[in-house]
Scaffold this motif. Structure first.
Motif, PDB file in Angstrom:
ATOM      1  N   MET A  72      21.738  15.800  36.240  1.00 17.40           N
ATOM      2  CA  MET A  72      21.208  15.245  35.002  1.00 17.40           C
ATOM      3  C   MET A  72      21.671  13.810  34.804  1.00 17.40           C
ATOM      4  O   MET A  72      20.897  12.940  34.367  1.00 17.40           O
ATOM      5  N   LYS A  73      22.937  13.526  35.107  1.00 17.51           N
ATOM      6  CA  LYS A  73      23.440  12.155  34.998  1.00 17.51           C
ATOM      7  C   LYS A  73      22.708  11.229  35.960  1.00 17.51           C
ATOM      8  O   LYS A  73      22.426  10.067  35.638  1.00 17.51           O
ATOM      9  N   ILE A  74      22.405  11.745  37.143  1.00 21.46           N
ATOM     10  CA  ILE A  74      21.676  10.948  38.128  1.00 21.46           C
ATOM     11  C   ILE A  74      20.294  10.577  37.590  1.00 21.46           C
ATOM     12  O   ILE A  74      19.854   9.430  37.703  1.00 21.46           O
ATOM     13  N   LEU A  75      19.615  11.551  37.001  1.00 20.60           N
ATOM     14  CA  LEU A  75      18.292  11.285  36.438  1.00 20.60           C
ATOM     15  C   LEU A  75      18.362  10.268  35.305  1.00 20.60           C
ATOM     16  O   LEU A  75      17.491   9.402  35.174  1.00 20.60           O
ATOM     17  N   ILE A  76      19.401  10.376  34.492  1.00 19.21           N
ATOM     18  CA  ILE A  76      19.549   9.443  33.362  1.00 19.21           C
ATOM     19  C   ILE A  76      19.777   8.018  33.880  1.00 19.21           C
ATOM     20  O   ILE A  76      19.167   7.057  33.384  1.00 19.21           O
ATOM     21  N   ILE A  77      20.644   7.868  34.882  1.00 20.15           N
ATOM     22  CA  ILE A  77      20.906   6.537  35.447  1.00 20.15           C
ATOM     23  C   ILE A  77      19.657   5.970  36.098  1.00 20.15           C
ATOM     24  O   ILE A  77      19.328   4.782  35.925  1.00 20.15           O
ATOM     25  N   LEU A  78      18.931   6.805  36.831  1.00 20.51           N
ATOM     26  CA  LEU A  78      17.698   6.352  37.472  1.00 20.51           C
ATOM     27  C   LEU A  78      16.658   5.950  36.437  1.00 20.51           C
ATOM     28  O   LEU A  78      15.997   4.907  36.577  1.00 20.51           O
ATOM     29  N   ALA A  79      16.532   6.766  35.392  1.00 22.16           N
ATOM     30  CA  ALA A  79      15.565   6.454  34.337  1.00 22.16           C
ATOM     31  C   ALA A  79      15.924   5.147  33.630  1.00 22.16           C
ATOM     32  O   ALA A  79      15.045   4.323  33.315  1.00 22.16           O
ATOM     33  N   ALA A  80      17.231   4.962  33.396  1.00 26.67           N
ATOM     34  CA  ALA A  80      17.669   3.722  32.747  1.00 26.67           C
ATOM     35  C   ALA A  80      17.389   2.520  33.638  1.00 26.67           C
ATOM     36  O   ALA A  80      16.926   1.467  33.158  1.00 26.67           O
ATOM     37  N   TYR A  81      17.657   2.663  34.913  1.00 25.69           N
ATOM     38  CA  TYR A  81      17.430   1.561  35.859  1.00 25.69           C
ATOM     39  C   TYR A  81      15.947   1.185  35.913  1.00 25.69           C
ATOM     40  O   TYR A  81      15.583   0.008  35.808  1.00 25.69           O
ATOM     41  N   LEU A  82      15.096   2.184  36.072  1.00 25.49           N
ATOM     42  CA  LEU A  82      13.658   1.919  36.143  1.00 25.49           C
ATOM     43  C   LEU A  82      13.108   1.462  34.794  1.00 25.49           C
ATOM     44  O   LEU A  82      12.216   0.610  34.744  1.00 25.49           O
ATOM     45  N   GLY A  83      13.659   2.015  33.709  1.00 27.40           N
ATOM     46  CA  GLY A  83      13.191   1.631  32.381  1.00 27.40           C
ATOM     47  C   GLY A  83      13.476   0.174  32.059  1.00 27.40           C
ATOM     48  O   GLY A  83      12.588  -0.561  31.600  1.00 27.40           O
ATOM     49  N   VAL A  84      14.720  -0.238  32.322  1.00 31.21           N
ATOM     50  CA  VAL A  84      15.092  -1.640  32.056  1.00 31.21           C
ATOM     51  C   VAL A  84      14.300  -2.581  32.958  1.00 31.21           C
ATOM     52  O   VAL A  84      13.790  -3.616  32.510  1.00 31.21           O
ATOM     53  N   GLY A  85      14.197  -2.216  34.225  1.00 33.48           N
ATOM     54  CA  GLY A  85      13.449  -3.061  35.151  1.00 33.48           C
ATOM     55  C   GLY A  85      11.984  -3.165  34.789  1.00 33.48           C
ATOM     56  O   GLY A  85      11.396  -4.257  34.815  1.00 33.48           O
ATOM     57  N   SER A  86      11.380  -2.040  34.438  1.00 34.32           N
ATOM     58  CA  SER A  86       9.962  -2.043  34.066  1.00 34.32           C
ATOM     59  C   SER A  86       9.721  -2.892  32.825  1.00 34.32           C
ATOM     60  O   SER A  86       8.733  -3.632  32.743  1.00 34.32           O
ATOM     61  N   PHE A  87      10.627  -2.791  31.855  1.00 39.57           N
ATOM     62  CA  PHE A  87      10.484  -3.579  30.627  1.00 39.57           C
ATOM     63  C   PHE A  87      10.569  -5.077  30.935  1.00 39.57           C
ATOM     64  O   PHE A  87       9.764  -5.876  30.428  1.00 39.57           O
ATOM     65  N   CYS A  88      11.531  -5.452  31.776  1.00 37.35           N
ATOM     66  CA  CYS A  88      11.684  -6.871  32.121  1.00 37.35           C
ATOM     67  C   CYS A  88      10.467  -7.404  32.867  1.00 37.35           C
ATOM     68  O   CYS A  88       9.952  -8.490  32.555  1.00 37.35           O
ATOM     69  N   PHE A  89      10.005  -6.650  33.857  1.00 37.62           N
ATOM     70  CA  PHE A  89       8.860  -7.119  34.631  1.00 37.62           C
ATOM     71  C   PHE A  89       7.562  -7.034  33.827  1.00 37.62           C
ATOM     72  O   PHE A  89       6.622  -7.791  34.101  1.00 37.62           O
ATOM     73  N   PHE A  90       7.520  -6.145  32.845  1.00 36.99           N
ATOM     74  CA  PHE A  90       6.352  -6.106  31.966  1.00 36.99           C
ATOM     75  C   PHE A  90       6.288  -7.376  31.126  1.00 36.99           C
ATOM     76  O   PHE A  90       5.206  -7.943  30.919  1.00 36.99           O
ATOM     77  N   LEU A  91       7.454  -7.840  30.647  1.00 38.23           N
ATOM     78  CA  LEU A  91       7.484  -9.083  29.884  1.00 38.23           C
ATOM     79  C   LEU A  91       7.088 -10.280  30.757  1.00 38.23           C
ATOM     80  O   LEU A  91       6.539 -11.272  30.247  1.00 38.23           O
ATOM     81  N   LEU A  92       7.350 -10.162  32.049  1.00 34.20           N
ATOM     82  CA  LEU A  92       7.026 -11.253  32.981  1.00 34.20           C
ATOM     83  C   LEU A  92       5.755 -10.957  33.778  1.00 34.20           C
ATOM     84  O   LEU A  92       5.542 -11.526  34.849  1.00 34.20           O
TER      85      LEU A  92
END
Length: 343
Positions: free
Chosen positions: A63-83
């Motif tokens: 579960m911790k692995i999924l949370i870290i992966l989701a956070a990583y992809l979420g932050v990255g997706s948000f940044c690249f969406f802004l760009l």
């Protein structure tokens, strides 16, 4: 010499205890009664109530692995969406393209169908890819291990489908042949994901069968030439999950292949060690206490050391630890020794 004789006698008793556990248990009770020692039950660390390491020393849960992966992809997706306007290429949906770009970047597939075009976007992508490589090796590998462990019992049961084998026997066999089952499981997952990707690219992306298979191979090997990739909305939704799973499984497959080969060589070496003739120099090396007599325990330690499972430094450290705990210098450890040592 009296202490050495006592130590040798104690070691011999310990070895005999492995062969005759019931007799040894009775002998221990008689000695404890005669010497009026406290019961081992008074010490949890001796009676096996603490066989596992503390939770803090264990790796992250799934579960911790999924949370870290989701956070990583979420932050990255948000940044690249802004760009998103600073990323050129074949686009479908802004947020989906950002997530797809994150997955393609972190797995180092890098098709080239979406590329950063501004200085800021390039710097962000450069940072993101190194973070993705670290995440792949450190966290996603653990997620793959979790998935493989869940499939091991199923694979073992399938291999014995015509035999009446109980759950306990299946689990025991999996533990005994863990590397082999890891290899077979990862191989099966790679084959399934390869077929799934090929079929999907043929049906959804309308690629020819050869081109679809070629795209799958280029992707799971992380080559990512870029001449074939996922261009539709449905294709990129599928790619987000499929690329993550397939690239990880391929890496784990080759890892277990190398581990299986190493284990095979190690087993052959161990057989050679056990079968070879003993020389005078071997007896001298196995004589830990230099009394010109090799006891059963000394011979076992020497053979384990020769197999490469323990080093001379480890043996020395263990003996030193034993001497520190053996407060009364009897050549055997008792509960009273631990009490006097302050453990």
């Amino acid at each position: 010499m009296a202490n050495d004789d006592t130590r040798e006698s104690s070691i011999g008793n310990s070895v005999d205890a492995l062969n005759h556990p019931n007799d040894n248990g009775n002998a221990v009770q008689r000695r404890r009664h005669c010497r009026n020692l406290p019961s081992v039950d008074s010490f949890p660390e001796l009676n096996g109530t603490e066989p596992h390491p503390p939770e803090a020393t264990k790796g992250p849960t799934f579960m911790k692995i999924l949370i870290i992966l989701a956070a990583y992809l979420g932050v990255g997706s948000f940044c690249f969406f802004l760009l998103r306007n600073q990323i050129s290429g074949k686009k479908t949906n802004g947020l989906l393209d950002a997530l797809y770009f994150c997955v393609v970047t972190m797995t180092t597939v890098g098709y080239g169908d979406l590329v950063p075009s501004s200085t800021l976007a390039k710097l962000l992508a450069s940072t993101y890819v190194f973070a993705g490589i670290a995440l792949n090796g450190l966290i996603l590998g653990k997620a793959a291990d979790y998935i493989l462990e869940k499939q091991q019992v199923l694979l073992a049961r399938a291999m014995h489908i015509n035999e009446r084998v109980g759950q306990a026997e299946i689990v025991k066999e999996v533990e005994s042949h863990k590397i082999r089952y890891n290899f077979l499981t990862s191989l099966a997952l790679v084959v399934v994901l390869t077929i799934l990707g090929t079929v999907f690219l043929s049906v959804i992306e309308k690629l020819k069968f050869v081109d679809a298979f070629y795209c799958v191979c280029v992707t799971i090997s992380t080559l990512g030439y870029g001449d074939k990739s996922f261009l539709t909305t449905g294709g990129r939704i599928f790619a987000v999950f499929w690329i993550l799973a397939s690239t990880i499984c391929v890496v784990r497959f080759f890892f277990y292949l190398a581990e299986l080969y190493t284990e095979s060589r190690q087993r052959s070496f161990i057989k050679w060690v056990l079968r070879r003739n003993i020389t005078r120099s071997d007896l001298e090396a196995a004589d830990l206490d230099r009394d010109k007599v090799v006891s059963t325990a000394e011979f076992v330690v020497y053979k384990i050391q020769e197999m490469g499972k323990i080093s001379q430094e480890d043996v020395t450290a263990i003996l030193e630890s034993f001497r520190n705990l053996d407060v009364d210098h009897s050549g055997a450890l008792t509960a009273s020794d631990l009490v006097q040592a302050g453990n």
